[in-house]
Design a protein around this motif. Structure first.
Motif, PDB file in Angstrom:
ATOM      1  N   ASP A 107       0.844  -1.205   0.000  1.00  0.00           N
ATOM      2  CA  ASP A 107       0.000   0.000   0.000  1.00  0.00           C
ATOM      3  C   ASP A 107       0.878   1.253   0.000  1.00  0.00           C
ATOM      4  O   ASP A 107       1.797   1.366  -0.828  1.00  0.00           O
ATOM      5  CB  ASP A 107      -1.007  -0.065   1.161  1.00  0.00           C
ATOM      6  CG  ASP A 107      -2.283   0.693   0.847  1.00  0.00           C
ATOM      7  OD1 ASP A 107      -2.196   1.886   0.500  1.00  0.00           O
ATOM      8  OD2 ASP A 107      -3.376   0.103   0.920  1.00  0.00           O
ATOM      9  N   GLU A 123      -0.951  -3.857   3.718  1.00  0.00           N
ATOM     10  CA  GLU A 123      -2.195  -3.504   4.395  1.00  0.00           C
ATOM     11  C   GLU A 123      -2.902  -4.694   5.026  1.00  0.00           C
ATOM     12  O   GLU A 123      -3.281  -4.653   6.179  1.00  0.00           O
ATOM     13  CB  GLU A 123      -3.141  -2.800   3.417  1.00  0.00           C
ATOM     14  CG  GLU A 123      -4.372  -2.239   4.133  1.00  0.00           C
ATOM     15  CD  GLU A 123      -5.369  -1.606   3.196  1.00  0.00           C
ATOM     16  OE1 GLU A 123      -5.468  -2.032   2.040  1.00  0.00           O
ATOM     17  OE2 GLU A 123      -6.069  -0.676   3.637  1.00  0.00           O
ATOM     18  N   CYS A 129      -2.459   1.148   5.900  1.00  0.00           N
ATOM     19  CA  CYS A 129      -2.999   1.550   4.606  1.00  0.00           C
ATOM     20  C   CYS A 129      -2.055   2.558   3.961  1.00  0.00           C
ATOM     21  O   CYS A 129      -1.028   2.194   3.419  1.00  0.00           O
ATOM     22  CB  CYS A 129      -4.405   2.091   4.809  1.00  0.00           C
ATOM     23  SG  CYS A 129      -5.271   2.347   3.267  1.00  0.00           S
ATOM     24  N   GLU A 179      -5.505   1.378   9.606  1.00  0.00           N
ATOM     25  CA  GLU A 179      -6.831   1.706   9.080  1.00  0.00           C
ATOM     26  C   GLU A 179      -7.921   0.762   9.625  1.00  0.00           C
ATOM     27  O   GLU A 179      -8.500   1.036  10.663  1.00  0.00           O
ATOM     28  CB  GLU A 179      -6.827   1.716   7.544  1.00  0.00           C
ATOM     29  CG  GLU A 179      -8.115   2.294   6.965  1.00  0.00           C
ATOM     30  CD  GLU A 179      -8.288   2.072   5.468  1.00  0.00           C
ATOM     31  OE1 GLU A 179      -7.702   1.135   4.927  1.00  0.00           O
ATOM     32  OE2 GLU A 179      -9.043   2.848   4.839  1.00  0.00           O
ATOM     33  N   GLU A 203      -6.386   6.515   7.236  1.00  0.00           N
ATOM     34  CA  GLU A 203      -5.961   6.209   5.873  1.00  0.00           C
ATOM     35  C   GLU A 203      -4.488   6.558   5.727  1.00  0.00           C
ATOM     36  O   GLU A 203      -3.651   5.701   5.530  1.00  0.00           O
ATOM     37  CB  GLU A 203      -6.804   7.004   4.869  1.00  0.00           C
ATOM     38  CG  GLU A 203      -6.386   6.788   3.421  1.00  0.00           C
ATOM     39  CD  GLU A 203      -6.790   5.438   2.874  1.00  0.00           C
ATOM     40  OE1 GLU A 203      -7.648   4.776   3.471  1.00  0.00           O
ATOM     41  OE2 GLU A 203      -6.227   5.032   1.848  1.00  0.00           O
ATOM     42  N   ASP A 243     -11.086   6.785   7.076  1.00  0.00           N
ATOM     43  CA  ASP A 243     -11.776   6.138   5.960  1.00  0.00           C
ATOM     44  C   ASP A 243     -12.809   5.136   6.442  1.00  0.00           C
ATOM     45  O   ASP A 243     -12.547   3.935   6.530  1.00  0.00           O
ATOM     46  CB  ASP A 243     -10.801   5.451   5.002  1.00  0.00           C
ATOM     47  CG  ASP A 243     -11.567   4.762   3.876  1.00  0.00           C
ATOM     48  OD1 ASP A 243     -12.792   5.020   3.744  1.00  0.00           O
ATOM     49  OD2 ASP A 243     -10.968   3.959   3.147  1.00  0.00           O
ATOM     50  N   GLU A 261     -10.112   9.427   2.143  1.00  0.00           N
ATOM     51  CA  GLU A 261      -8.930   8.580   1.934  1.00  0.00           C
ATOM     52  C   GLU A 261      -7.677   9.457   1.988  1.00  0.00           C
ATOM     53  O   GLU A 261      -7.492  10.181   2.934  1.00  0.00           O
ATOM     54  CB  GLU A 261      -9.060   7.810   0.608  1.00  0.00           C
ATOM     55  CG  GLU A 261     -10.288   6.899   0.600  1.00  0.00           C
ATOM     56  CD  GLU A 261      -9.972   5.409   0.638  1.00  0.00           C
ATOM     57  OE1 GLU A 261      -8.948   5.015   1.203  1.00  0.00           O
ATOM     58  OE2 GLU A 261     -10.766   4.630   0.086  1.00  0.00           O
ATOM     59  N   ASP A 306      -8.728   7.196  -4.382  1.00  0.00           N
ATOM     60  CA  ASP A 306      -8.171   6.733  -3.100  1.00  0.00           C
ATOM     61  C   ASP A 306      -6.795   7.369  -2.934  1.00  0.00           C
ATOM     62  O   ASP A 306      -6.661   8.419  -2.318  1.00  0.00           O
ATOM     63  CB  ASP A 306      -8.156   5.198  -3.099  1.00  0.00           C
ATOM     64  CG  ASP A 306      -7.711   4.595  -1.784  1.00  0.00           C
ATOM     65  OD1 ASP A 306      -7.079   5.294  -0.989  1.00  0.00           O
ATOM     66  OD2 ASP A 306      -7.976   3.394  -1.556  1.00  0.00           O
TER      67      ASP A 306
HETATM   68 FE1  FEO Z   1      -6.989   1.095   2.868  1.00  0.00          FE
HETATM   69 FE2  FEO Z   1      -9.009   3.430   2.758  1.00  0.00          FE
HETATM   70  O1  FEO Z   1      -7.956   2.302   1.854  1.00  0.00           O
END
Ligand code: FEO
Ligand code: CA
Ligand code: CA
Ligand code: CA
Length: 676
Positions: A127, A154, A256, A271, A367, A387, A472, A559
């Motif tokens: 991520d 993530e 994230c 997250e 996020e 998020d 995000e 995102d």
């Molecule tokens: Fe892990 Fe909000 O994307």
């Protein structure tokens, strides 16, 4: 032994359930109010979209002129192929795929790798990411050929992680439970596939990039010892059997997006951590969860991956069960979930450094975090989104001023956390989440700063923040200081909240909001906002100039968001697996990355990814001639039945076998700056 396999819940791409039941107004409601004052009709989408792009509150128009071509590449079309597509004149190559060895005994990648071996390899589901030039002084200056790539992992897809699951009927989130227990080494492998990787990479003579052996290479996982810093450190909220004085915990989870501090350290953001825990405490035959669990979605039955069921019964696994066992909180793990939901600081240049959870940045479904520009002698300011459906946008302002020579993470331990309120006239205000302010008093259940921070969402409810459509990533324009945030979607928007500008009942496509702090002072408590783009197909979208998006620019569910040093805005999409390439989201194809010119508002698709994935993480080398992005969860769209039959939706990047998340290195064939 009978194999009583259970597919543990269908997790819906790893997000937590809706937890905000407060009566605070939604963002849509505010825009609706604004529009109704302008006399716009709810059915008049086009007229109302145009109205929303009036500069709010007299915010000054941008004066800067780009110094280089902002979108100097040919748009790539939407794609449903199992490959990376970049514009003509660009090349994409894969490095650091899940399972690549980076440290320790450097175990070669194999599906049969043990849990311990996974702890020496790149994790799963890449991520947020940053490239730290190897000199180690500044986040965006230094070597463009040699550095530490630091990335988040993530979450995991167990069926691609374990040889034992091959040939079974497993969905993307399922785990294998036999006689009520989980295999302990599989649990260890899952914890070690989470977290953060630090890996030295260098450009080779032939122009490709390769992993380098280096003492700084490191895996930080769901088990790594960490300090709890800031106002929550040492308070009763985080006292556990592992840390009776509430100063330490183990691991970071569901990392994230990320942040990069002005003092050149890495922040990783926790997250959708709540579902990793269960709390089975029952009083009078009803679940009895404290608000610091319930408001975030800690589960009452089994946790997401059922780590608490590890056959070994080892303490580091059992702790994911937060059920109260008696009167003494230091004899059980009732407080373990309170050690999660934070931003964690890591010094990638010191492999012996202990990561620190910086609790003054608040506790929610973090996020990412992005800093405003720093000025010598002024406070440090950081922005962060929560998020989840109908949650909030926050900012932290340090109490102490920034001084380049001495700045370090302690700046994040003292200051004020604010939450955003978006007013209907295009103005906005930052509401302090501090003792005695905005109703945060002992009488209202907020007895201390620590209590406010552990219950950040409840405090923001009380303060009267504006519910948003899943905030995000944020990004700050290096040229004018405007702050941009993606609002990825909100399928739960009710009909009564619909208005044309923020947009639809069931906001399937998302939008990007931006604001300018009063006086261009990031520590200000007031701002003016507008919408940068309303995403969607041609007939239901608007760019900054009020134009519909085109075949070259349609996108949905923004995102990832990042400004390069020239002020080019990079936008990454995350259409959820259950909606991807189907129904209203079919026109967008596979998840993609686009670039935008924030002055003209023009947007152009730069890259499309393989099947079933999302594009995450983006950074360039300081010279901007090499870009790194991540491909997360390719093949996640494979159904349980197809997995059983060996029919996978993706074999990326190898073209055969299981799909693997990986980093993609993008260069321009003429050696030029990416995007020009
Ligand atoms: Fe892990 Fe909000 O994307
Ligand atoms: Ca994300
Ligand atoms: Ca996702
Ligand atoms: Ca997302």
């Amino acid at each position: 032994m009978t194999d009583r396999t259970i597919a543990v819940h269908d997790d819906g791409e790893g997000d937590e359930p809706v937890c905000n039941s407060s009566a605070n107004p939604t963002f849509a409601g505010i825009v609706q109010t604004r529009l109704s004052r302008r006399g716009a009709l709810l059915g008049g989408l086009t007229a109302a979209l145009g109205a929303m792009f009036v500069q709010p509150g007299g915010a000054p128009a941008r004066a800067a002129t780009p110094s280089e071509t902002m979108l100097g590449f040919a748009a790539v079309p939407v794609s449903e192929t199992d490959t990376i597509v970049v514009p003509p004149g660009y090349t994409a190559r894969v490095i650091t795929a899940w399972g690549e060895p980076i440290t320790g005994t450097m175990p070669a990648f194999s599906l049969a790798n043990t849990g311990a071996e996974q702890g020496m390899q790149i994790g799963q589901h890449h991520d947020g990411m940053h490239f730290f030039p190897i000199e180690g002084r500044s986040p965006y200056e230094g070597s463009s050929t040699d550095g530490l790539l630091v990335m988040n992992h993530e979450y995991i897809e167990p069926r691609f992680l374990h040889a034992s699951m091959r040939g079974g009927r497993f969905s993307a989130s399922a785990v294998r439970i036999v006689d009520g227990k989980r295999d302990s080494d599989e649990v260890l492998k899952e914890l070690n596939a989470h977290g953060v990787a630090v890996v030295r990479i260098a450009r080779q003579a032939d122009g490709t990039w390769a992993i380098q052996r280096d003492p700084r290479n490191r895996r930080i996982t769901g088990l790594t010892p960490m300090e709890i810093g800031g106002p929550v450190r040492g308070t009763p909220f985080v006292r556990t059997k592992y840390s009776p004085d509430g100063t330490r915990t183990r691991g970071t989870l569901n990392n994230c997006a990320h942040g990069v501090t002005p003092w050149n350290t890495y922040l990783t953001c926790e997250e959708n951590w709540a579902g990793y825990f269960r709390n089975g405490t029952v009083v009078d035959q009803k679940p009895d969860l404290p608000r610091e669990h319930a408001r975030y979605g800690v589960r009452t039955e089994r946790s997401r991956y059922a780590w608490e069921l590890a056959a070994s019964g080892a303490d580091e696994f059992v702790r994911f069960d937060a059920t109260k066992r008696g009167s003494d909180p230091t004899q059980d793990y009732r407080n373990e979930p309170n050690a999660f939901g934070w931003v964690v600081e890591i010094d990638p240049f010191d492999p012996n450094s202990v990561p620190v959870k910086r609790t003054h940045l608040g506790r929610f479904a973090h996020e990412g975090v992005v800093f405003g520009p720093v000025t010598e002698g002024k406070p440090v300011v950081a922005y962060a989104g929560d998020d989840a459906i109908n949650e909030y946008i926050y900012k932290f302002v340090s109490a102490k001023p920034y001084h380049a020579a001495t700045a370090n993470g302690s700046l994040l331990d003292e200051g004020t956390l604010y939450v955003a309120k978006f007013n209907d006239d295009g103005s906005g205000e930052w509401l302090a989440l501090a003792p005695g302010q905005n109703g945060l008093t002992p009488e209202n259940g907020f007895g201390s700063l620590a209590e406010i921070l552990v219950n950040t969402r409840a405090a923001a409810d009380r303060a009267g923040a504006t519910k948003m459509d899943r905030p995000e990533w944020g990004a700050v324009d290096p040229r004018d200081g405007r702050v941009y945030f993606t609002l990825t979607n909100n399928s739960r928007r009710e009909e009564t909240q619909v208005n044309a500008a923020n947009p639809r009942a069931r906001n399937l496509f998302g939008h990007i909001i931006r604001w300018r702090e009063n006086g261009d002072d990031h520590a200000a408590t007031r701002f003016t906002w507008d919408l940068f783009v309303i995403a969607g197909p041609e007939d239901s979208s608007r760019d900054l100039a009020g134009r519909p998006l085109t075949a070259d620019s349609i996108f949905a569910c923004p995102d990832g968001l990042w400004f390069d040093a020239a002020g080019r805005l990079w936008i990454q999409t995350d259409i959820g697996e259950s909606a991807m390439n189907r129904g209203p989201l079919a026109p967008f194809g596979n998840n993609a990355m686009l670039a935008a010119d924030p002055v003209s508002g023009e947007i152009r698709r730069f890259l499309t990814g393989p099947m079933g994935q999302e594009i995450t993480g983006v950074v360039t080398t300081p010279d901007r001639r090499t870009m790194f992005i991540n491909v997360q969860h390719p093949g996640a769209t494979t159904s349980a039945e197809d997995f059983e039959a060996g029919k996978l939706t993706s074999h990326w990047p190898n073209g055969e076998g299981y799909p693997r998340s990986a980093t993609v290195v993008i260069t321009k064939d003429d050696g030029g700056v990416i995007g020009t």
